[in-house]
Write an enzyme that holds these catalytic residues in place. Structure first.
Site, short mmCIF file in Angstrom:
data_model
loop_
_atom_site.label_atom_id
_atom_site.label_comp_id
_atom_site.label_asym_id
_atom_site.label_seq_id
_atom_site.Cartn_x
_atom_site.Cartn_y
_atom_site.Cartn_z
CB SER A 137 -0.90 6.65 -4.86
OG SER A 137 -1.41 6.92 -3.57
CE1 TYR A 150 1.11 1.79 -2.83
CE2 TYR A 150 0.24 3.67 -1.61
CZ TYR A 150 0.16 2.80 -2.69
OH TYR A 150 -0.86 2.92 -3.62
P1 NAP Z 1 -6.60 -4.08 -5.56
O1 NAP Z 1 -8.06 -4.26 -5.57
O2 NAP Z 1 -5.79 -4.82 -4.53
O3 NAP Z 1 -6.02 -4.39 -7.01
C1 NAP Z 1 -4.65 -4.57 -7.27
C2 NAP Z 1 -4.51 -5.32 -8.58
O4 NAP Z 1 -3.09 -5.46 -8.86
C3 NAP Z 1 -5.10 -6.71 -8.53
O5 NAP Z 1 -5.83 -6.94 -9.70
C4 NAP Z 1 -3.87 -7.61 -8.48
O6 NAP Z 1 -4.14 -8.83 -9.18
C5 NAP Z 1 -2.87 -6.79 -9.26
N1 NAP Z 1 -1.50 -7.20 -9.02
C6 NAP Z 1 -0.82 -7.23 -7.85
N2 NAP Z 1 0.40 -7.75 -8.04
C7 NAP Z 1 0.49 -8.07 -9.36
C8 NAP Z 1 1.50 -8.66 -10.16
N3 NAP Z 1 2.67 -9.03 -9.65
N4 NAP Z 1 1.26 -8.83 -11.47
C9 NAP Z 1 0.07 -8.46 -12.02
N5 NAP Z 1 -0.92 -7.91 -11.31
C10 NAP Z 1 -0.72 -7.72 -9.99
O7 NAP Z 1 -6.23 -2.54 -5.32
P2 NAP Z 1 -6.57 -1.21 -6.16
O8 NAP Z 1 -6.88 -0.17 -5.15
O9 NAP Z 1 -7.54 -1.47 -7.24
O10 NAP Z 1 -5.13 -0.89 -6.74
C11 NAP Z 1 -4.88 -0.57 -8.10
C12 NAP Z 1 -3.77 0.48 -8.17
O11 NAP Z 1 -4.24 1.70 -7.60
C13 NAP Z 1 -2.50 0.12 -7.43
O12 NAP Z 1 -1.38 0.50 -8.21
C14 NAP Z 1 -2.57 0.95 -6.16
O13 NAP Z 1 -1.31 1.22 -5.63
C15 NAP Z 1 -3.26 2.19 -6.70
N6 NAP Z 1 -3.94 3.03 -5.72
C16 NAP Z 1 -4.89 2.54 -4.87
C17 NAP Z 1 -5.49 3.38 -3.95
C18 NAP Z 1 -6.53 2.90 -2.97
O14 NAP Z 1 -6.81 3.60 -1.97
N7 NAP Z 1 -7.16 1.75 -3.19
C19 NAP Z 1 -5.15 4.74 -3.91
C20 NAP Z 1 -4.21 5.21 -4.79
C21 NAP Z 1 -3.61 4.36 -5.70
P3 NAP Z 1 -3.59 -10.30 -8.81
O15 NAP Z 1 -3.39 -10.34 -7.31
O16 NAP Z 1 -4.68 -11.19 -9.31
O17 NAP Z 1 -2.33 -10.44 -9.60
#
Ligand code: NAP
Length: 250
Positions: A137, A150
């Site tokens: 991120s 975070y």
């Molecule tokens: P999201 O829609 O909440 O997706 C997060 C995913 O992680 C879900 O599929 C969730 O699946 C999975 N997850 C959470 N805990 C887990 C565990 N213990 N074991 C396996 N899977 C797990 O959010 P997203 O934005 O797509 O996030 C994806 C990545 O991008 C993350 O690493 C986040 O930090 C990063 N990111 C996001 C943003 C943003 O603004 N959205 C920006 C920069 C980086 P389950 O709950 O079904 O397990």
């Protein structure tokens, strides 16, 4: 659950593929011809996605060593690993930090990435042209008030990934860190414990990235030839200058 000849087709593993960036990455990699294996805890969503893209869905909790071991044991071949599972919990000052939230963020983003990477590294090396994509991120590069749980976890996840880049020199594995700014997914819903109003406010008055925007970059990195390593890619919405400044905040 659909299975196919994982040993003859290039295989991409995507963690956290039940929503957001992970689900979009799974679609993009399947479109590019990969056999895609998707893991997360919400298996109903995974199964639906796997049926749509012709991939394989498996329960995976990256915070649970036994779950990671079971997941890894079913994989005959791994060419690409997308370390995407992760997220944030809460927004609190250090003085008011919730230790359970911190533990969740460190266990999921940092130790979770370590567990799955360790488990799949032998297969990635054996592929002869492996790729590890880690979704950190801009929080891996910057700090912001109320965000230390975070930002510290994402910094640590970035350090883990960047350290491997040196340690794997001479092995046939490329490493790409992708650092997105604001992406509209379930991220804020998770961060604010299901509070949809609060989550929606994060994206009001600006145009955030979509999960597909990030997935296209992941697929592009995977499509490079074996000698080309895209080390670190930072992508943000035009409306966001850094973690603290966007068109709304000025
Ligand atoms: P999201 O829609 O909440 O997706 C997060 C995913 O992680 C879900 O599929 C969730 O699946 C999975 N997850 C959470 N805990 C887990 C565990 N213990 N074991 C396996 N899977 C797990 O959010 P997203 O934005 O797509 O996030 C994806 C990545 O991008 C993350 O690493 C986040 O930090 C990063 N990111 C996001 C943003 C943003 O603004 N959205 C920006 C920069 C980086 P389950 O709950 O079904 O397990």
């Amino acid at each position: 659950m659909t299975s196919s000849s994982a040993s003859t087709r290039k295989t991409a593993v995507v963690t956290g593929a039940s929503s957001g960036i992970g689900a979009a990455a799974a679609r993009a990699l399947a479109r590019d011809g990969y056999e895609v294996v998707i893991g997360a805890r919400r298996v109903d969503r995974l199964t639906e996605l796997a049926e749509q893209i012709g991939g394989r869905a498996m329960y995976l909790d990256v915070t649970d060593a036994a779950s990671v071991e079971r997941f890894a044991a079913t994989l005959e071949r791994v060419d690409v690993l997308v370390n995407n599972a992760g997220g944030a919990k809460g927004l609190a000052t250090v003085s008011e930090a919730n230790l359970d939230d911190w533990r969740w963020m460190w266990e999921t983003n940092v130790v979770g990435t370590l567990r799955i990477t360790k488990a799949l590294l032998p297969a990635l090396i054996a592929s002869g042209d492996g790729l590890i994509v880690t979704i950190t991120s801009i929080a891996a590069l910057e700090v912001y008030d109320n965000g230390a749980g975070y930002t510290s976890a994402k910094h640590a996840q970035g350090v883990l990934h960047r350290t491997l880049r040196g340690e794997l020199l001479g092995s046939p594995v490329r490493l790409t860190e992708i650092c997105p700014g604001m992406v509209e997914t379930e991220f804020s819903l998770v961060r604010f414990d299901g509070d949809t109003d609060r989550a929606d406010q994060v994206y009001q008055g600006l145009t955030p990235l979509t999960a597909d925007d990030v997935a296209e970059v992941i697929a592009f990195a995977a499509s490079r030839p074996p000698h080309v390593n895209l080390d670190q890619i930072v992508l943000k919405p035009r409306d966001q200058a850094d973690a603290r400044r966007n068109v709304r905040t000025g």
